[in-house]
Motif scaffolding. Structure first.
Motif, PDB file in Angstrom:
ATOM      1  N   LYS A  15     -34.788 -18.173   4.539  1.00 63.91           N
ATOM      2  CA  LYS A  15     -35.083 -18.981   5.720  1.00 63.91           C
ATOM      3  C   LYS A  15     -35.841 -20.212   5.254  1.00 63.91           C
ATOM      4  CE  LYS A  15     -37.246 -19.105  10.222  1.00 63.91           C
ATOM      5  NZ  LYS A  15     -37.981 -18.399  11.264  1.00 63.91           N
ATOM      6  N   THR A  16     -35.389 -21.371   5.692  1.00 64.01           N
ATOM      7  CA  THR A  16     -36.080 -22.620   5.379  1.00 64.01           C
ATOM      8  C   THR A  16     -36.526 -23.256   6.682  1.00 64.01           C
ATOM      9  OG1 THR A  16     -34.003 -23.859   5.329  1.00 64.01           O
ATOM     10  CG2 THR A  16     -34.785 -22.974   3.242  1.00 64.01           C
ATOM     11  N   HIS A  22     -38.198 -24.740  -2.295  1.00 66.95           N
ATOM     12  CA  HIS A  22     -39.159 -23.787  -2.848  1.00 66.95           C
ATOM     13  C   HIS A  22     -38.538 -22.847  -3.875  1.00 66.95           C
ATOM     14  CE1 HIS A  22     -42.397 -24.702  -0.051  1.00 66.95           C
ATOM     15  NE2 HIS A  22     -41.542 -24.635   0.953  1.00 66.95           N
ATOM     16  N   THR A  23     -37.341 -22.366  -3.589  1.00 64.42           N
ATOM     17  CA  THR A  23     -36.730 -21.309  -4.390  1.00 64.42           C
ATOM     18  C   THR A  23     -35.454 -21.825  -5.036  1.00 64.42           C
ATOM     19  OG1 THR A  23     -37.583 -19.730  -2.775  1.00 64.42           O
ATOM     20  CG2 THR A  23     -35.932 -18.923  -4.323  1.00 64.42           C
ATOM     21  N   MET A  55     -35.088 -26.535 -12.479  1.00 69.17           N
ATOM     22  CA  MET A  55     -35.850 -26.107 -11.314  1.00 69.17           C
ATOM     23  C   MET A  55     -36.932 -27.141 -11.046  1.00 69.17           C
ATOM     24  SD  MET A  55     -36.186 -21.964 -11.557  1.00 69.17           S
ATOM     25  CE  MET A  55     -37.147 -21.882 -13.030  1.00 69.17           C
ATOM     26  N   TYR A  56     -37.214 -27.392  -9.808  1.00 65.54           N
ATOM     27  CA  TYR A  56     -38.267 -28.316  -9.377  1.00 65.54           C
ATOM     28  C   TYR A  56     -38.157 -29.689 -10.026  1.00 65.54           C
ATOM     29  CZ  TYR A  56     -39.926 -23.724  -8.099  1.00 65.54           C
ATOM     30  OH  TYR A  56     -40.002 -22.448  -7.605  1.00 65.54           O
ATOM     31  N   PHE A 137     -28.913 -25.202 -11.491  1.00 61.65           N
ATOM     32  CA  PHE A 137     -29.617 -24.513 -10.421  1.00 61.65           C
ATOM     33  C   PHE A 137     -29.223 -25.065  -9.056  1.00 61.65           C
ATOM     34  CE2 PHE A 137     -32.265 -24.262 -14.166  1.00 61.65           C
ATOM     35  CZ  PHE A 137     -32.610 -22.913 -14.207  1.00 61.65           C
ATOM     36  N   TYR A 138     -29.401 -24.246  -8.043  1.00 59.59           N
ATOM     37  CA  TYR A 138     -29.221 -24.703  -6.667  1.00 59.59           C
ATOM     38  C   TYR A 138     -30.374 -24.191  -5.822  1.00 59.59           C
ATOM     39  CZ  TYR A 138     -27.223 -20.074  -5.573  1.00 59.59           C
ATOM     40  OH  TYR A 138     -27.015 -18.734  -5.411  1.00 59.59           O
TER      41      TYR A 138
END
Length: 162
Positions: A15-16, A22-23, A55-56, A137-138
């Motif tokens: 859930k966003t 974030h993930t 990531m990030y 990544f996604y």
């Protein structure tokens, strides 16, 4: 495997509720230089998908950001930077995402060609990147005041990815 089997047994959910990735999830090893991602979403508007080399990623880093149901659910867009300029855009008469029903989408990247489609239909958004970036990544997000629910596969089931 049917879609309902996937919904019941073989999915991650998320859930966003704000604009923040974030993930992150690994894409895995692309098969024959092709990345395929299929997911379902429920949202009022502004369902965001980020495809990134890491990531990030830092602000301004090259990534692919796809927004389904932007502009109060009237168009979709593909960007090469978070919140950046549109590389491709498509308008729609119907709502692209829905808060009441799951809508299924797919993304396919092969070399420098990016395609986005719904269900088993043809792509409604396409772009050929003259300087493609590697995708490892996604992540999913939404926008301020626009919560979204996501389901996506835990693994690459051959039948699911066709």
């Amino acid at each position: 495997m049917s879609s309902s089997d996937l919904d019941k047994k073989y999915h991650n959910s998320l859930k966003t509720y704000e604009y923040n990735y974030h993930t992150f999830f690994p894409i895995g090893e692309p098969d024959e230089e092709t990345i395929k991602l299929r997911f379902k979403v429920r949202a009022h508007r502004d369902a965001h998908i980020l495809l990134s080399p890491c990531m990030y990623p830092e602000e301004g880093s090259p990534v692919y950001e796809i927004v389904l149901g932007a502009g109060n659910n009237t168009y979709s867009v593909l960007r090469k930077c978070q919140q950046g300029d549109e590389q491709a855009m498509t308008e729609s008469e119907e709502s692209l995402v829905s808060p009441d029903e799951w809508r299924e989408y797919w993304i396919k990247i092969k070399k420098n060609k990016i395609k986005i489609g719904r269900d088993d239909e043809k792509a409604f958004l396409k772009w050929k990147d003259p300087q493609p970036i590697p995708i490892n990544f996604y992540s999913f997000s939404s926008y301020e005041g626009a919560a979204a629910l996501w389901i996506f596969p835990c693994f690459k089931d051959k039948d699911f990815w066709l």
